[in-house]
Design a protein around this motif. Sequence first.
Motif, PDB file in Angstrom:
ATOM      1  N   ARG A 164       0.831  -1.214   0.000  1.00 37.49           N
ATOM      2  CA  ARG A 164       0.000   0.000   0.000  1.00 37.49           C
ATOM      3  C   ARG A 164       0.863   1.260   0.000  1.00 37.49           C
ATOM      4  NH1 ARG A 164      -5.266   1.258   2.266  1.00 37.49           N
ATOM      5  NH2 ARG A 164      -5.440   3.402   2.979  1.00 37.49           N
ATOM      6  N   MET A 165       1.891   1.260   0.852  1.00 38.05           N
ATOM      7  CA  MET A 165       2.706   2.475   0.978  1.00 38.05           C
ATOM      8  C   MET A 165       3.675   2.662  -0.190  1.00 38.05           C
ATOM      9  SD  MET A 165       3.158   2.970   5.122  1.00 38.05           S
ATOM     10  CE  MET A 165       3.166   1.269   5.706  1.00 38.05           C
ATOM     11  N   ILE A 189       2.363   2.662  -3.175  1.00 33.81           N
ATOM     12  CA  ILE A 189       1.499   3.276  -4.195  1.00 33.81           C
ATOM     13  C   ILE A 189       1.748   4.788  -4.321  1.00 33.81           C
ATOM     14  CG2 ILE A 189      -0.874   3.636  -4.984  1.00 33.81           C
ATOM     15  CD1 ILE A 189      -1.651   1.038  -3.471  1.00 33.81           C
ATOM     16  N   PRO A 190       1.773   5.547  -3.200  1.00 36.51           N
ATOM     17  CA  PRO A 190       1.995   6.997  -3.371  1.00 36.51           C
ATOM     18  C   PRO A 190       3.270   7.353  -4.141  1.00 36.51           C
ATOM     19  CG  PRO A 190       1.071   6.568  -1.204  1.00 36.51           C
ATOM     20  CD  PRO A 190       1.397   5.216  -1.807  1.00 36.51           C
ATOM     21  N   ALA A 198       4.863   5.565  -6.286  1.00 39.27           N
ATOM     22  CA  ALA A 198       4.697   5.122  -7.674  1.00 39.27           C
ATOM     23  C   ALA A 198       3.885   6.163  -8.443  1.00 39.27           C
ATOM     24  CB  ALA A 198       4.000   3.760  -7.715  1.00 39.27           C
ATOM     25  N   ILE A 251       8.840   8.374   5.235  1.00 40.73           N
ATOM     26  CA  ILE A 251       7.780   8.947   4.394  1.00 40.73           C
ATOM     27  C   ILE A 251       7.690  10.454   4.643  1.00 40.73           C
ATOM     28  CG2 ILE A 251       5.296   8.993   3.908  1.00 40.73           C
ATOM     29  CD1 ILE A 251       5.167   6.065   4.824  1.00 40.73           C
ATOM     30  N   GLU A 270       9.711   4.968  -1.868  1.00 42.02           N
ATOM     31  CA  GLU A 270      10.187   5.507  -3.145  1.00 42.02           C
ATOM     32  C   GLU A 270      11.538   4.892  -3.509  1.00 42.02           C
ATOM     33  OE1 GLU A 270      10.237   9.783  -3.662  1.00 42.02           O
ATOM     34  OE2 GLU A 270      11.654   9.620  -5.322  1.00 42.02           O
ATOM     35  N   HIS A 293      -1.208   8.016   9.382  1.00 38.89           N
ATOM     36  CA  HIS A 293      -1.187   6.992   8.331  1.00 38.89           C
ATOM     37  C   HIS A 293      -2.055   5.816   8.771  1.00 38.89           C
ATOM     38  CE1 HIS A 293       2.363   8.843   6.294  1.00 38.89           C
ATOM     39  NE2 HIS A 293       2.587   9.284   7.524  1.00 38.89           N
TER      40      HIS A 293
END
Lengths: 375, 375
Positions: A15-16, A18-19, A21, A276, A285, A337
């Motif tokens: 899930r984390m 995704i941002p 990406a 993050i 990332e 989060h």
Amino acid sequence: MTLRVGVIGGGQLARMMIPPAIELGIEIRVLAEAEGMSAALAATAVGDYTDLPTVLAFAREVDVVTFDHEHVPQAVLRGLVEAGVAVHPGPDALQYAQDKLLMRSRLASLGVPVPVWASVSDAPALDAFLADNGGRAVVKTARGGYDGKGVRVVSSSSEVADWFSALASGEALLVEELVDFRRELSQLVARRPSGDVTLWPVVESTQRDGVCAEVLAPAPGGSSRLAPVAAQIGTTIAESLGVTGVLAVELFETVDGRILVNELAMRPHNTGHWTIDGSTTSQFEQHLRAVLDLPFGATGHTAPWSVMVNILGGPASGDLDTPLRAAAAAHPTAKLHLYGKPPRPGRKIGHVTASGEELDEVAYVARAAAAAFDS
Amino acid sequence: MTLRVGVIGGGQLARMMIPPAIELGIEIRVLAEAEGMSAALAATAVGDYTDLPTVLAFAREVDVVTFDHEHVPQAVLRGLVEAGVAVHPGPDALQYAQDKLLMRSRLASLGVPVPVWASVSDAPALDAFLADNGGRAVVKTARGGYDGKGVRVVSSSSEVADWFSALASGEALLVEELVDFRRELSQLVARRPSGDVTLWPVVESTQRDGVCAEVLAPAPGGSSRLAPVAAQIGTTIAESLGVTGVLAVELFETVDGRILVNELAMRPHNTGHWTIDGSTTSQFEQHLRAVLDLPFGATGHTAPWSVMVNILGGPASGDLDTPLRAAAAAHPTAKLHLYGKPPRPGRKIGHVTASGEELDEVAYVARAAAAAFDS
């Protein structure tokens, strides 16, 4: 033309990813274990990650395969590689995160400092180790341990009789000295296939019931003495084991000042969630950059201190909206989060990070905002 | 239990709402105009946003409806409200972002400083305005303008004869003095239904060919003199017009030191993209908090300076992978953002933000990393 990353496993680590990406313009696809998981937004397939045809069909649609967890069997990983799929981290590296005995023996051969340990396949061998090491020790199953599961502190082999009787022929348990540690540290590293290695500052982590509860970044008082040692250990392991992607090296700082390697994780790790909000480049990332062999982003921290506190369990009522509003109202600087998981006792359902100039203030904000979810 | 936000429009603004929705544990759904748009990952429907039944069916599955753009017709917006849908910003506010004549007349009545302006429905009225205002002026269509479209600088009514002849009965054009401005500024504001207002620092923006090219945050030299004026204007507009969500107030700083309102946008705005990397709370997270009436996050900047540079057009080859690698290799501190859109001349396909202590250094990094995509 768009780079495509496939993630096996639909948990919060996927899930984390995704941002970042989305920000980097990378297409992310997830092979989830079930519908409605944390990473459901990017789930393009639901299936069994132990089934090679299922995983191969998923892998054919992406440029590189990576992981939310380390549980994909070696046979599946090697099947992917044989079929020409780019897999990062690869099976040769991942085996050391999947088998603690293999890991201990490899690290020892690399000269990396580790606790006193032995491979024990029967009760007498374990009792002999206990007799030689002060009468108490930590016993771990070689495989399948996670968040405190598969780990027992024992003073007699009888306390793991069930584990011994479940061992198949040729299998063994790992026994280690009960390390008298001052605190636990974690060194996060990323390495990409072309060989570059990058590191974040070493952090201090606090566990409760075998689960990461809190992280202080960087580790207080650690910059001059600890940082070079931890960085050296992290770099050696990443390079020697050929890790690609993010590697977390969990460390003990002993009361007599030694740094010992506790565990390895070859994926983004709970002790790196602070990145993050607190680092120029997050571990998620960087993991994407690593597995795509893109040049790394900077890993400096954006504030002197960041503190990450896990939200464990969550409210008994199951209602997350009320604590979310309460935490937001009381702590506007806290980064909240949530993982899209229903509350359940002991479950990691989210985390809070706060960053700033004063460690005490930052820790207060992160703890208080996370505590809003305990009601 | 999970809060659900529905976004009408599948462009990059909707795309950039996805990461904070993931972090906050909010479910985000997008009604996209077509397949494969920027926000495709969260697109749960593809349909016509001018068709009430289509929009209503989408809205029934979410807690609140908000927007990627301001083009949803008033009739559809009012139909949603009548059906009991929470719409933020609502039609009463959005009309001022949809109709520049309505906006100018309302702002003037609020006493907010605006350029000299008039509503002109025929050529003689425009020529009279030109004669009174130095012979040159800016003419704008009341509706449909965007990124420089629907705006012409003229010295004679003949230059907009086509616009006059296309006017329906009762319609008019907006004419404004050609403001002699020193620079353009932007004040970003967020307001939530319960009334709270929060502001980011006023920024300086540079336009090229009517399109935002670069943003310096905060506006250099602006903190003491400009900031209170811009904040007052932004707050007045947000409150008086009942805006919910993010509001961008584009401003002129004139050579004689006045601050005049140029345009309004009632959504996250290009001049606020720097907040993703440079503010504790990004405009996209704050917009989600606002439309859900969640308490606001802090809007301080995380570094003294941030500079955002748009990637316009992109490489003629259409290959984004090569410049992405080049930018990442040369500028590890640059935050790279790509919108998942194929390159096309003049098209906004991404942006770069750099943050740090020295404005010159930060601007260099952001410009150089963005320039990697120009090849």
